[in-house]
Design an enzyme around this catalytic site. Structure first.
Site, short mmCIF file in Angstrom:
data_model
loop_
_atom_site.label_atom_id
_atom_site.label_comp_id
_atom_site.label_asym_id
_atom_site.label_seq_id
_atom_site.Cartn_x
_atom_site.Cartn_y
_atom_site.Cartn_z
N ASP A 1 -9.64 5.91 -0.98
CA ASP A 1 -8.62 6.51 -1.84
C ASP A 1 -9.33 7.15 -3.02
OD1 ASP A 1 -9.40 4.40 -3.44
OD2 ASP A 1 -7.37 3.62 -3.77
N GLU B 1 0.82 -1.21 0.00
CA GLU B 1 0.00 0.00 0.00
C GLU B 1 0.86 1.26 0.00
OE1 GLU B 1 -3.05 0.34 -0.54
OE2 GLU B 1 -3.77 -1.72 -0.32
N TYR C 1 -5.86 5.80 5.77
CA TYR C 1 -6.11 4.86 4.68
C TYR C 1 -5.30 3.57 4.87
CZ TYR C 1 -5.38 2.54 0.25
OH TYR C 1 -5.27 1.58 -0.71
#
Length: 448
Positions: free
Chosen positions: A190, A90, A172
């Site tokens: 996102d 990520e 996130y």
């Protein structure tokens, strides 16, 4: 008897049509048809919508999800190793294309397969592995976060609140790790998720606005599946990345097209487009910067010639400040310029910098072997367009007047082999390659 309202339910989510306005970076965005900023807090998903969206998306994802190495790794691994893989992937995927990340991820996991392995690495090793991905602060945060996890017992935090305490893990990333690795029913948001939800609910508010983002998180939280939160979050992101794209959405293949208010609106309004959602926001205008980059090569022996100096020369590199753009990375000496600075002005600035910072007196003609203009190169950052004027300055060996542990910046001399393996930024690597190409052209025989 009062006439019954037979208007389709979708009209409840659409304000009166207004003249379309275009946003600029100096104007507050005006809401278009759809949920305006003042309306967005009233938006909800109905229970039947939630059930249909969950079922449709998960069914589609199970069949159509891309085969990515971090997904393969996360399926049969222990939770901590799965969390580590999700975290690395990520962070790498931020501002970077999936196809670019795959090779970097595989090399990273081969070198540092667990958070414990990463915690033992140096920042130089990490930057070397990261070279070319850009946004180098991400790599530093990964290293600092790994050290923090290991220092606090080596067990990965399980919840979003605990994950947020780790250096470099934001809302996130915490949601992604918690939902995918530990099955906590939390959302992730996102750009892909914002686009999907904005179209599902015809939200025309500015997607960069804090109130809009806050409410998108709230709506994403309503949708997330409690039994398969990680798969559902990945399904929404996958949908946005592959079908519900910014400019060419494939609505005919979309598993949730029957729940999409933006698509339904196009059937009633010939001027409406799915791509109208979310509102397009004007990009920040790039700043134009200029710099003179001097590749300083020091010959160790007067017998060594310029064209064959690889075995007997070293290059001067300096370390950037630990904060700001390209923090902590090594680069060739450079000075900032004004747009209209000519060659004479550039060289004078470089000479002063080399003398004051490293004790290199370029003005002594006996020290200079050669000095050549190599060329120009424009490097694009997110908000900066940097034009670099690159030169090669070859000097004979001389003692530095400043010790390495003093002065405004760390520096060192490295040979060509070391330079080839260092974690240099793309711009610095390009400058060095231009020098190599320039030297090769100078040493090649001239054809007649």
């Amino acid at each position: 008897m009062k006439k019954k309202n037979t208007t389709p339910a979708i009209t409840d989510t659409i304000t009166k049509s207004k003249k379309r306005t275009r946003n600029t970076c100096h104007m507050k965005p005006k809401p278009e048809a759809g949920f305006a900023i003042s309306d967005i807090e009233d938006i909800q998903f109905r229970e039947d919508e939630v059930a249909e969206i969950r079922a449709s998306l998960l069914k589609w994802y199970d069949v159509n999800k891309r085969d990515l190495p971090w997904r393969r790794m996360s399926e049969g691994e222990a939770s901590d190793r799965k969390a580590y893989a999700v975290w690395v992937s990520e962070i790498m995927l931020q501002q970077t294309r999936v196809q670019t990340v795959i090779d970097y991820f595989n090399r990273w996991m081969e070198k540092w397969p667990t958070v414990h392995h990463l915690a033992l690495a140096s920042i130089e090793e990490v930057n070397e592995m990261w070279a070319g991905l850009g946004y180098y602060r991400r790599a530093r945060f990964l290293l600092e976060g790994a050290k923090m996890v290991v220092e606090e017992g080596g067990k990965f935090p399980r919840s979003v609140s605990d994950l947020r305490r780790v250096k470099g893990i934001g809302e996130y990333t915490a949601g992604a790790i918690a939902s995918i690795a530990f099955k906590e029913a939390v959302p992730v948001v996102d750009g892909n998720v914002i686009r999907v939800i904005a179209r599902l609910k015809t939200i025309s508010a500015n997607p960069k606005d804090k109130t809009t983002i806050k409410n998108i998180w709230r709506l994403a939280g309503q949708l997330v599946d409690s039994h398969r939160p990680g798969d559902f979050n990945q399904a929404v992101m996958e949908l946005g990345a592959t079908l519900c794209t910014p400019l060419s959405p494939d609505c005919s293949s979309c598993p949730v097209s029957s729940q999409c208010s933006a698509l339904l609106k196009t059937k009633h309004d010939p001027l409406a487009l799915v791509m109208d959602y979310p509102t397009k926001v004007a990009k920040v205008k790039q700043r134009h910067d200029y710099s003179a980059v001097t590749v300083v090569e020091i010959l160790e022996s007067e017998q060594v010639t310029v064209d064959k100096s690889d075995s007997g020369s070293k290059f001067l590199i300096v370390k950037r400040p630990e904060e700001g753009l390209l923090a902590g990375l090594w680069e060739f000496p450079s000075v900032s310029l004004n747009e209209k600075d000519d060659l004479v002005t550039r060289r004078r600035a470089v000479d002063d910098f080399l003398k004051n910072s490293f004790g290199l007196n370029v003005n002594r003609s006996s020290n200079i072997v050669s000095r050549d203009e190599v060329g120009e190169y424009v490097h694009i950052f997110t908000h900066i367009r940097l034009k670099m004027y690159i030169e090669l300055l070859v000097l004979r060996s001389q003692d530095l007047h400043r010790k390495k542990d003093k002065g405004p910046m760390p520096f060192k001399y490295v040979d060509t082999n070391t330079l080839a393996t260092m974690g240099l930024s793309t711009g610095v690597r390009k400058a060095y390659n231009m020098v190599l190409k320039f030297r090769q052209s100078r040493s090649s025989p001239i054809s007649r």
